[in-house]
Design an enzyme around this catalytic site. Structure first.
Site, PDB file in Angstrom:
ATOM      1  CD  GLU A   1      -2.267   3.183  -3.125  1.00  0.00           C
ATOM      2  OE1 GLU A   1      -2.867   3.662  -3.386  1.00  0.00           O
ATOM      3  OE2 GLU A   1      -3.352   1.807  -2.465  1.00  0.00           O
TER       4      GLU A   1
ATOM      5  CG  HIS B   1      -1.909   1.416   1.505  1.00  0.00           C
ATOM      6  ND1 HIS B   1      -1.573   2.306   1.997  1.00  0.00           N
ATOM      7  CD2 HIS B   1      -2.463   2.287   0.819  1.00  0.00           C
ATOM      8  CE1 HIS B   1      -2.586   3.030   2.472  1.00  0.00           C
ATOM      9  NE2 HIS B   1      -3.041   3.104   1.617  1.00  0.00           N
TER      10      HIS B   1
END
Lengths: 434, 466
Positions: free
Chosen positions: B88, B85
């Site tokens: 990301e 994450h």
């Protein structure tokens, strides 16, 4: 470099296409005088129908929360039908019923397939729920209990706590002060009779409008509009709301057991249909509305890593709405974040946006126009606003031209007149900085 | 106001970017017109292994492009949870060609909307654009598949942003904290033990080198699926994909360890004590998913049962617990049909009064006992069929959602065609099959129960360091 060149080429190509892609909104009145707005969307075998009433929390009066309470009760019993018959009635048809109540507006919606043996009974059920709600006694008590639980749940969310305090501070005694969910005491005191009275006063054809979007023709749409409003008494329009008056700026810090502090800073904004709206909307995109590319995001998130979400927005309403800046950050960084937020705002007010920012904002807003209306639900949302706030029917068609006409001077001027940090209310909810 | 990039905490939480109708996360199914759709969808795999799936939808002059990578929290190991994450987030921080923030600036100037999301089994990036701008999305997305610069200074700020995101979503949300603890209790060896956003201490100790390694491992054309839905000609899109992505060299992908959860030996119960106003109970039975089940009908029977319990206001849980007994303010059931690893069938409820957890848990268990002993009525099955058939039409109102279904299926290892069979497969489920899966999987020794018991005082143990 290559990308920029590409862009200009597309703009030229795009303009005529956009015009043809803008949906045609048809408008008429039912026999009872309810305004109807219709868009034919033939591609999918489904239809969305929404009825909006001027019956949001702005009409709560002394009974805070009654608008939402009444709105939540309609599916609980109508005509001869009880809640089980109503809910399984919609579910058996694959139809979706929903209700919602905001500040200005309360709505009832139906989504159904257009297949005749499904649509016909769905419409019949919907019109019964809309016009013949019975407010069963036991259901009133159950929904009351659920509203109380919902109030408790808001108390554990720093964001919800902050927003309630903020609106109360900003609007004082004006109906927009809310809270739309009521208070523990007000919900306790709302009787079944008061709910029924509210319903009969506001859920009437003179106070309603209908929006229909779907794969049906004009004739069918006319029949549907008559059908879904047929049980509504004529009634009358409620009186105009008072104009909100600016109250003295206030700072409130509320202690809450959370790891972050939520900050809300703002003042009264503009009305729906306000002459400054395009300038303020465009300017705000640059300040804090444009997601990753706004100044607030740049200063708070990108440069300093202070917050996950930082934003500003105008929330226009029938009467003066709000202008809000917000973020959330760990308690120790609350003061620093507030300072950067205020500096970013005052710098923006002083210097205004740059030419480059204005061009980028216009490109985003006009270039992204097709995305705004690319589904029936999106279209529905726009047509609802157009109808409810009496925007011209060519609003979508002229939208890009209006945006393109705004100049740097327009934005600076509008912000200078409408935004004043000295008038802003501040609410901070969170834990100690330790 | 959009939160970007955002994270999908559990199965999928789709953002309402397009305002489209995405109320039901399930597989896509089929209707009478589905044969036409099937024929229209074009898929291919480029020489470098990038899978490209294009679904034309000519309702509006727009397009959505999504690239799905097979990496997410379930690929992470202890100590680096949350890395997928955070990476990301860092994907927006520049490549050799485009500096930090340029990606978003360029997409914005083209009127686009963009974001990204990370789940347990995937990380996905998307752009929604007026259709002629699709090449811009491809150019930028191809660039950041390989050429991310991961500047340390940007990382140090961005990981702070992610910690703020964790505080907002989890630390300050009693129900999210409970859910996190619940998952960590239900799963011990399986990677579903860890939260998608990562444990706070892991985030505090994450380094930019960890991310560089993670990026090299997973960001490759042969570990990605490109899904495009919109007003496009599939062949032209495939040609364009070759043009922009074709030159990227494939990587040798490492083989994932299966990390299969061992059989649970008896019911597990935990209590989560945090400052809160409302108690919550979450119950989860270990169940296979479509991808791991021995016979697919079992997965569809569990899916059907979730609909019977919690599909619409007339379903059993609303009818019996919110109405009926009037013991719940809210209640829900859910089944993870689409996931890479075996997951859960969950039930949860918030009582109407503070001490109602016992009653709710008892009533939820009673619901399960009932489906084990009494066959579900044909009226209920008919109702669910009507609902899923209609939902299949409604979801076509959102091209974003259509792309999402294809991407999600492919990324967890299921052919997207399976999605076209959803309505059909659901419709085949019999009352006997529902009873059978309930008896096989919804048993006490597969059960984990978490209760949030609100504390008035300050938080007791708090590992977080600000």
């Amino acid at each position: 470099m290559r990308l920029t060149k590409l862009f200009f080429m597309f703009v030229v190509l795009l303009t005529p296409m956009l015009v043809s892609a803008t949906p045609n909104i048809e408008q008429w009145q039912t026999q009872q005088g309810t305004q109807v707005y219709f868009v034919n969307a033939p591609e999918l075998p489904m239809v969305d129908i929404q009825i909006a009433f001027d019956a949001g929390s702005a009409r709560d009066g002394s009974r805070s929360g009654i608008a939402l309470f009444a709105n939540s009760m309609l599916e609980e019993g109508a005509g001869e039908l009880n809640v089980e018959q109503i809910t399984s009635g919609f579910d058996d048809l694959g139809a979706r019923f929903s209700s919602s109540s905001a500040t200005d507006m309360a709505t009832l919606s139906l989504r159904s397939l257009t297949q005749k043996d499904l649509l016909k009974p769905a419409l019949e059920l919907f019109s019964t729920v809309v016009g013949k709600a019975t407010f069963p006694k036991a259901a009133v008590e159950r929904v009351r209990e659920q509203m109380q639980v919902s109030l408790e749940s808001q108390k554990q969310k720093p964001g919800s706590i902050g927003s309630k305090v903020f609106y109360a501070s900003l609007y004082g005694k004006h109906p927009y002060a809310g809270p739309s969910g009521g208070t523990k005491e007000s919900i306790k005191g709302i009787t079944r009779e008061a709910l029924r009275h509210f319903y009969r006063q506001y859920y009437v054809s003179s106070n309603a409008m209908v929006v229909i979007v779907g794969a049906i023709d004009r004739q069918q749409a006319e029949r549907i509009a008559e059908e879904v409003t047929r049980h509504l008494p004529k009634g009358s329009k409620p009186p105009k709301l008072p104009v909100p008056v600016e109250s003295a700026a206030k700072e409130q810090r509320i202690e809450h057991d959370s790891s972050q502090t939520h900050i809300l800073l703002g003042q009264l904004g503009y009305r729906r249909g306000d002459r400054d709206k395009f300038a303020l909307y465009l300017g705000n995109y640059i300040l804090g509305g444009g997601g990753f590319v706004s100044r607030l995001t740049e200063e708070i998130r990108e440069k300093r890593g202070l917050s996950y979400s930082v934003y500003s927005y105008f929330n226009p309403m029938r009467e003066l709405g709000t202008f809000v800046l917000g973020l959330q950050t760990k308690n120790a960084k609350a003061d620093e974040s507030l300072k950067v937020m205020r500096e970013t705002l005052s710098h923006f007010l002083k210097e205004g946006p740059t030419e480059k920012e204005l061009i980028a904002a216009k490109k985003n807003i006009t270039g992204g126009f097709p995305l705004k209306i690319d589904s029936n639900s999106d279209l529905m949302g726009y047509v609802l606003v157009i109808g409810f706030y009496n925007f011209p029917l060519d609003y979508l068609k002229t939208f890009n031209d209006k945006i393109n006409a705004i100049t740097l001077a327009d934005i600076r001027d509008a912000f200078k007149r409408r935004v004043d940090p000295a008038k802003m209310h501040l609410v901070m909810v969170g834990g100690k900085a330790s | 106001m959009q939160f970007r990039p955002f994270i999908a905490l559990f199965v999928v939480v789709s953002v309402v970017v397009s305002g489209g109708c995405a109320s039901q996360i399930g597989l896509s199914g089929n209707t009478q017109s589905s044969n036409v759709e099937k024929r229209d969808v074009v898929e291919t795999t480029l020489a470098n292994g990038l899978k490209v799936i294009v679904k034309p939808d000519h309702r509006a002059p727009v397009v959505v492009s999504q690239i799905w990578y097979k990496v997410g929290s379930s690929y992470e190991h202890a100590g680096i949870t949350g890395a997928s994450h955070v990476l990301e987030h860092m994907m927006f921080k520049g490549t050799q060609k485009h500096g930090s923030g340029e990606f978003s600036r360029i997409i914005a100037e083209h009127g686009g909307r963009e974001n990204a999301f990370t789940g347990r089994d995937y990380t996905a990036y998307f752009q929604q654009l007026e259709v002629s701008r699709l090449p811009i999305s491809f150019e930028l997305e191809a660039d950041r598949m390989r050429n991310l610069t991961l500047p340390k200074a940007e990382f140090l700020k961005e990981v702070q942003v992610v910690m703020e995101e964790r505080r907002m979503r989890t630390e300050d949300s009693p129900s999210a904290l409970t859910y996190e603890q619940f998952m960590a209790t239900a799963f011990q060896a399986s990677a579903y033990h860890n939260p998608v956003i990562g444990w706070m201490n892991d985030l505090e100790n994450l380094t930019v080198d960890d991310l560089a390694k993670w990026y090299r491992l997973w960001y490759a054309p042969n570990n990605a699926t490109l899904v495009v839905v919109g007003d496009v000609d599939p062949q032209a899109v495939i040609a364009m994909a070759k043009q922009y992505f074709g030159a990227i060299k494939p990587s040798e992908m490492r083989i994932q360890k299966p990390r299969v959860e061992p059989p649970q030996r008896g019911e597990r119960r935990i209590k989560v004590a945090v400052p809160a106003k409302l108690p919550v109970v979450i119950m989860g039975y270990k169940t296979p998913v479509l991808h791991t089940v021995d016979k697919p009908w079992k997965a569809y029977a569990l899916e059907m049962l979730a609909h019977v319990l919690d599909g619409g206001d007339s379903s059993r849980l609303s009818r019996d617990l919110i109405r009926g007994k009037e013991i719940a303010a809210s209640v829900g059931a859910g089944y993870d049909l689409i996931a890479k690893n075996s997951s859960l069938f969950t039930l949860e409820g918030v009582p109407t009064n503070g001490d109602g957890l016992d009653k709710i848990e008892k009533a939820l268990r009673q619901q399960i006992t009932t489906v084990k002993s009494t066959l579900v009525s044909s009226d209920e099955l008919k109702r669910v069929k009507a609902q899923v058939t209609a939902a299949k039409v409604y979801e076509r109102d959102s091209i974003f959602y259509q792309a999402m279904q294809i991407g999600q299926l492919e990324t967890v290892g299921i052919d997207w065609h399976e999605g076209e069979k959803y309505v059909e497969e659901i419709s085949k489920v019999t009352p006997e099959q529902i009873r059978s899966v309930a008896r096989e999987f919804l048993t006490d020794d597969r059960l984990t129960v978490a209760r949030l018991t609100p504390q008035k005082k300050q938080r007791g143990v708090q590992n977080e360091t600000n």
